[in-house]
Design a protein around this motif. Structure first.
Motif, PDB file in Angstrom:
ATOM      1  N   PHE A 283       0.826  -1.208   0.000  1.00 57.18           N
ATOM      2  CA  PHE A 283       0.000   0.000   0.000  1.00 57.18           C
ATOM      3  C   PHE A 283       0.861   1.259   0.000  1.00 57.18           C
ATOM      4  O   PHE A 283       0.543   2.252  -0.666  1.00 57.18           O
ATOM      5  CB  PHE A 283      -0.936   0.008   1.209  1.00 57.18           C
ATOM      6  CG  PHE A 283      -2.173  -0.821   1.014  1.00 57.18           C
ATOM      7  CD1 PHE A 283      -3.092  -0.511   0.017  1.00 57.18           C
ATOM      8  CD2 PHE A 283      -2.406  -1.925   1.812  1.00 57.18           C
ATOM      9  CE1 PHE A 283      -4.233  -1.275  -0.163  1.00 57.18           C
ATOM     10  CE2 PHE A 283      -3.541  -2.706   1.631  1.00 57.18           C
ATOM     11  CZ  PHE A 283      -4.458  -2.382   0.647  1.00 57.18           C
ATOM     12  N   ALA A 284       1.983   1.214   0.760  1.00 52.45           N
ATOM     13  CA  ALA A 284       2.866   2.374   0.794  1.00 52.45           C
ATOM     14  C   ALA A 284       3.484   2.623  -0.576  1.00 52.45           C
ATOM     15  O   ALA A 284       3.572   3.776  -1.036  1.00 52.45           O
ATOM     16  CB  ALA A 284       3.961   2.164   1.835  1.00 52.45           C
ATOM     17  N   SER A 285       3.916   1.552  -1.237  1.00 51.75           N
ATOM     18  CA  SER A 285       4.511   1.683  -2.575  1.00 51.75           C
ATOM     19  C   SER A 285       3.483   2.189  -3.579  1.00 51.75           C
ATOM     20  O   SER A 285       3.771   3.054  -4.412  1.00 51.75           O
ATOM     21  CB  SER A 285       5.071   0.351  -3.036  1.00 51.75           C
ATOM     22  OG  SER A 285       6.070  -0.105  -2.157  1.00 51.75           O
ATOM     23  N   ARG A 286       2.267   1.675  -3.485  1.00 50.27           N
ATOM     24  CA  ARG A 286       1.201   2.082  -4.404  1.00 50.27           C
ATOM     25  C   ARG A 286       0.824   3.549  -4.188  1.00 50.27           C
ATOM     26  O   ARG A 286       0.610   4.310  -5.135  1.00 50.27           O
ATOM     27  CB  ARG A 286      -0.021   1.189  -4.216  1.00 50.27           C
ATOM     28  CG  ARG A 286      -1.166   1.490  -5.163  1.00 50.27           C
ATOM     29  CD  ARG A 286      -2.290   0.479  -4.958  1.00 50.27           C
ATOM     30  NE  ARG A 286      -3.448   0.816  -5.782  1.00 50.27           N
ATOM     31  CZ  ARG A 286      -3.575   0.538  -7.058  1.00 50.27           C
ATOM     32  NH1 ARG A 286      -2.564  -0.074  -7.679  1.00 50.27           N
ATOM     33  NH2 ARG A 286      -4.655   0.877  -7.732  1.00 50.27           N
ATOM     34  N   SER A 287       0.788   3.947  -2.899  1.00 48.05           N
ATOM     35  CA  SER A 287       0.432   5.325  -2.581  1.00 48.05           C
ATOM     36  C   SER A 287       1.465   6.293  -3.150  1.00 48.05           C
ATOM     37  O   SER A 287       1.132   7.329  -3.711  1.00 48.05           O
ATOM     38  CB  SER A 287       0.334   5.502  -1.072  1.00 48.05           C
ATOM     39  OG  SER A 287       0.098   6.833  -0.722  1.00 48.05           O
TER      40      SER A 287
END
Length: 241
Positions: free
Chosen positions: A230-234
């Motif tokens: 999720f952090a990478s996608r954000s």
């Protein structure tokens, strides 16, 4: 790939690897505990004479009833960090000098029960063992040596008697004391007239609890993966905007 993202990726992979390994270790422990309880319930009731057994470690199953004749040495071991009814103490390990019919002699460790630590850890408990030749009845046991990914180590405080040990590792104890220690233990019968308080039914963490801990480790590993994803996608969405 930027340096910060590379570091985050490496740390995440490392964390997930450790958590997954811990999960599988708990599953292995659950299987070991299942076997431990099964061995105790299926223990052999016809006593085996250890004096006439050529290879007890290989031929006798855990918790089989055994008897062995010999003479206790004056010195003994203290197995550290043993709990009885919520109190910390030692298990007294008598050293029985045994003559085997195969023409050899050896020292059989006999777990004789529990004694308290006392107020001062530097003051080791002094106990009296039976004198003269005796026949010991009990249960055959192969010590479980704690080792996590090769990091386990047995501590033998051999600078004085009684010798305080953290595990009943026959090789380590033999090396420290220069005694021919056999690689198994006899758990003194609970009905024997000598010895100290003892209870040999396994008092350990249940297999179901180990599996519950395994699920916790696996869940944490999954959580780490999802947080990283999720952090990478954000960050990717923010960059695109």
């Amino acid at each position: 790939m930027r340096k910060s993202k590379l570091i985050a990726t490496v740390l995440t992979v490392l964390a997930i690897t450790i958590l997954v390994k811990l999960g599988f270790w708990q599953l292995d422990r659950a299987n070991e505990k299942e076997q431990l309880f099964a061995d105790y319930e299926a223990r052999q009731s016809t006593p085996i004479d250890l004096n006439h057994s050529d290879e007890p470690f290989n031929d006798i199953v855990r918790y089989a009833e055994v008897s062995v004749a010999g003479t206790f040495l004056e010195n003994y071991l203290l197995l550290d960090n043993q709990i009885l009814e919520g109190k910390a103490g030692y298990q007294v390990i008598g050293l029985l000098d045994v003559e085997f019919t195969a023409g050899r002699s050896g020292i059989v460790m006999v777990n004789m029960g529990w004694v308290p630590w006392g107020q001062d850890r530097q003051q080791l408990p002094q106990v009296a063992l039976p004198q003269g030749k005796v026949t010991v009845d009990g249960l055959f046991y192969k010590p479980e040596l704690t080792e996590v990914w090769g990091a386990g180590e047995t501590y033998v405080e051999a600078n004085r008697w009684p010798v305080r040990v953290t595990q009943l590792d026959a090789n380590a104890i033999s090396e420290a004391t220069q005694l021919p220690i056999e690689p198994y233990v006899v758990l003194l019968s609970e009905t024997a007239e000598f010895g100290w308080p003892r209870q040999w039914q396994p008092q350990v963490m249940t297999p179901s609890k180990h599996r519950a801990y395994a699920m916790q480790w696996f869940s944490l590993a999954l959580a780490c993966l999802l947080v990283f994803w999720f952090a990478s996608r954000s960050k990717k969405i923010t960059t695109e905007e």
